[in-house]
Write an enzyme that holds these catalytic residues in place. Structure first.
Site, PDB file in Angstrom:
ATOM      1  N   ASN A  30     -13.400  22.141  13.930  1.00  0.00           N
ATOM      2  CA  ASN A  30     -13.187  21.390  12.673  1.00  0.00           C
ATOM      3  C   ASN A  30     -12.182  20.260  12.865  1.00  0.00           C
ATOM      4  O   ASN A  30     -11.876  19.550  11.901  1.00  0.00           O
ATOM      5  CB  ASN A  30     -12.739  22.307  11.532  1.00  0.00           C
ATOM      6  N   GLY A  76     -10.103  28.903  -1.953  1.00  0.00           N
ATOM      7  CA  GLY A  76      -9.899  28.325  -0.630  1.00  0.00           C
ATOM      8  C   GLY A  76      -8.757  27.325  -0.537  1.00  0.00           C
ATOM      9  O   GLY A  76      -8.607  26.652   0.491  1.00  0.00           O
ATOM     10  N   GLY A  90     -22.718  34.030   4.757  1.00  0.00           N
ATOM     11  CA  GLY A  90     -22.872  32.781   5.493  1.00  0.00           C
ATOM     12  C   GLY A  90     -22.608  33.013   6.973  1.00  0.00           C
ATOM     13  O   GLY A  90     -21.884  33.952   7.342  1.00  0.00           O
ATOM     14  N   THR A 115     -16.606  18.674   9.217  1.00  0.00           N
ATOM     15  CA  THR A 115     -16.932  19.691   8.211  1.00  0.00           C
ATOM     16  C   THR A 115     -18.436  19.856   8.083  1.00  0.00           C
ATOM     17  O   THR A 115     -19.208  19.344   8.905  1.00  0.00           O
ATOM     18  CB  THR A 115     -16.216  19.382   6.866  1.00  0.00           C
ATOM     19  N   ASP A 119      -9.449  25.804  11.075  1.00  0.00           N
ATOM     20  CA  ASP A 119      -9.890  26.657   9.948  1.00  0.00           C
ATOM     21  C   ASP A 119      -9.345  28.069  10.140  1.00  0.00           C
ATOM     22  O   ASP A 119      -8.966  28.734   9.174  1.00  0.00           O
ATOM     23  CB  ASP A 119     -11.423  26.762   9.918  1.00  0.00           C
ATOM     24  N   LYS A 155     -19.918  21.448  12.258  1.00  0.00           N
ATOM     25  CA  LYS A 155     -18.865  22.132  13.041  1.00  0.00           C
ATOM     26  C   LYS A 155     -19.359  22.741  14.345  1.00  0.00           C
ATOM     27  O   LYS A 155     -18.582  22.884  15.288  1.00  0.00           O
ATOM     28  CB  LYS A 155     -18.215  23.234  12.192  1.00  0.00           C
ATOM     29  N   ALA A 183     -17.766  27.674   9.336  1.00  0.00           N
ATOM     30  CA  ALA A 183     -16.639  28.255   8.597  1.00  0.00           C
ATOM     31  C   ALA A 183     -16.676  29.776   8.678  1.00  0.00           C
ATOM     32  O   ALA A 183     -15.636  30.433   8.783  1.00  0.00           O
ATOM     33  CB  ALA A 183     -16.675  27.793   7.146  1.00  0.00           C
TER      34      ALA A 183
HETATM   35  P1  ATR Z   1     -19.839  25.162   7.711  1.00  0.00           P
HETATM   36  O1  ATR Z   1     -19.526  24.576   9.015  1.00  0.00           O
HETATM   37  O2  ATR Z   1     -19.030  24.567   6.598  1.00  0.00           O
HETATM   38  O3  ATR Z   1     -19.813  26.651   7.715  1.00  0.00           O
HETATM   39  P2  ATR Z   1     -22.685  25.192   8.087  1.00  0.00           P
HETATM   40  O4  ATR Z   1     -22.499  25.448   9.543  1.00  0.00           O
HETATM   41  O5  ATR Z   1     -23.732  24.205   7.662  1.00  0.00           O
HETATM   42  O6  ATR Z   1     -21.340  24.689   7.416  1.00  0.00           O
HETATM   43  O7  ATR Z   1     -22.939  26.600   7.374  1.00  0.00           O
HETATM   44  C1  ATR Z   1     -23.193  26.713   6.023  1.00  0.00           C
HETATM   45  C2  ATR Z   1     -23.564  28.162   5.720  1.00  0.00           C
HETATM   46  O8  ATR Z   1     -23.899  28.265   4.342  1.00  0.00           O
HETATM   47  C3  ATR Z   1     -24.786  28.655   6.487  1.00  0.00           C
HETATM   48  O9  ATR Z   1     -24.660  30.028   6.684  1.00  0.00           O
HETATM   49  C4  ATR Z   1     -25.909  28.341   5.521  1.00  0.00           C
HETATM   50  O10 ATR Z   1     -27.041  29.155   5.675  1.00  0.00           O
HETATM   51  P3  ATR Z   1     -28.209  28.830   6.760  1.00  0.00           P
HETATM   52  O11 ATR Z   1     -27.661  29.198   8.106  1.00  0.00           O
HETATM   53  O12 ATR Z   1     -29.330  29.679   6.323  1.00  0.00           O
HETATM   54  O13 ATR Z   1     -28.466  27.336   6.630  1.00  0.00           O
HETATM   55  C5  ATR Z   1     -25.252  28.702   4.227  1.00  0.00           C
HETATM   56  N1  ATR Z   1     -25.860  28.012   3.091  1.00  0.00           N
HETATM   57  C6  ATR Z   1     -25.924  26.673   2.883  1.00  0.00           C
HETATM   58  N2  ATR Z   1     -26.533  26.405   1.706  1.00  0.00           N
HETATM   59  C7  ATR Z   1     -26.862  27.620   1.173  1.00  0.00           C
HETATM   60  C8  ATR Z   1     -27.530  28.036  -0.014  1.00  0.00           C
HETATM   61  N3  ATR Z   1     -27.955  27.150  -0.916  1.00  0.00           N
HETATM   62  N4  ATR Z   1     -27.695  29.356  -0.222  1.00  0.00           N
HETATM   63  C9  ATR Z   1     -27.261  30.266   0.668  1.00  0.00           C
HETATM   64  N5  ATR Z   1     -26.628  29.939   1.827  1.00  0.00           N
HETATM   65  C10 ATR Z   1     -26.427  28.631   2.066  1.00  0.00           C
END
Ligand code: ATR
Length: 285
Positions: free
Chosen positions: A91, A249, A130, A66, A106, A70, A134
């Protein structure tokens, strides 16, 4: 006398003390009387290669992966399912006798969540907040529903560019766009479906929302937040207050776990008992 060895399962992520994956999987293990145990491994990025190679023992059957690993885990695996390869995110890892296989379940969870809304998505626009692992599963499952367009907004715009470039090739009939910060309000208000895949709103008691505070949702919109703890994020409370359909979710979480469990054990997942267990745990928080 030597004790019989348990088969190990678990979840690898970072800062994931909130996760209910152990509760859910250990309940399934209990219901089916399996000699397994599912644990949590909080792993920082630099330690990921070492931890992944340590999975190659006969006692480890697999793990979930997670946030934030990922995508980073992919080069550390021996094989990828076609879907995990296409998505660019894993995942679930299955240890097949020392050969580590990457899967993405996922996407099954997102499909199950979006299925009742497929008609509302066909020919319409979807906005995904994002651009991480995910998000890739959400974009993939949403694109399968045949929307006119999918917009992706991310604070790191280059990551959104990479994601949309990859998906344009996979789904040429869908128009993909990276949403700039100054276009976000309009994109949020125009989308038939908005999906949050960021962790914004996950902190207990958080009032943070991943959209500009002044946006107004409409009763025609579907707002899906992949967060399941808390079960109503500030985004979903706002969506409901504005009359939109608000989806959390929980079902995505149950369904991704169900498929991971079956990949590891070959057994059907006791989804009703697992869902009940997750609801009980949510009630305690
Ligand atoms: P996952 O595998 O669960 O999707 P991830 O690959 O770390 O986890 O992705 C997290 C997403 O949330 C990313 O798009 C991240 O933005 P960045 O690519 O700019 O890092 C976004 N994200 C994480 N923390 C955030 C925050 N505080 N505000 C806005 N976006 C956030």
């Amino acid at each position: 006398m030597a004790q019989p060895q348990h088969t190990l399962l678990g979840i690898i992520g970072h800062n994931i003390s909130y996760t209910l994956s152990p509760a859910m999987h250990n309940e399934a293990i209990r219901v089916l009387h399996l000699p397994c145990v599912y644990g949590v491994f909080d792993v920082e990025h630099d330690f990921l290669p070492g931890v992944i190679s340590a999975l190659c023992t006969e006692h480890f059957r697999g793990v979930n992966v997670t946030i934030p690993h990922k995508e980073a885990v992919i080069p550390l695996l021996d094989t990828l399912s076609p879907e995990a390869r296409a998505l660019g995110a894993v995942n679930t890892i299955i240890n097949n006798g020392g050969v580590l296989a990457g899967e993405n379940t996922d996407v099954d969870g997102v499909r199950a969540t979006l299925r009742p809304h497929a008609e509302a998505i066909r020919g319409e626009s979807v906005l995904v907040l994002g651009a991480g692992g995910a998000s890739r599963a959400v974009v993939y499952a949403a694109a399968e529903c045949g929307p006119r367009s999918i917009g992706v907004y991310n604070r790191n715009e280059a990551r959104a560019q990479q994601l949309t470039a990859a998906f344009r090739e996979l789904f040429p009939a869908v128009s993909f766009a990276v949403i700039a910060p100054d276009a976000l309000t309009r994109a949020v208000e125009d989308a038939a479906v908005v999906v949050n895949t960021t962790p914004v709103g996950i902190q207990p008691g958080s009032t943070a929302v991943p959209v500009p505070g002044h946006v107004r949702f409409s009763s025609k919109q579907i707002i899906f937040d992949i967060i399941y703890i808390p079960s109503q994020t500030a985004l979903l409370r706002k969506a409901a207050a504005d009359g939109a359909t608000a989806i959390n979710g929980l079902e995505m979480f149950i369904q991704q776990g169900a498929r991971s469990f079956t990949l590891w054990t070959g057994l059907p997942f006791p989804a009703d008992e697992a869902r009940e267990c997750v609801r009980r745990e949510l009630g305690k928080r």
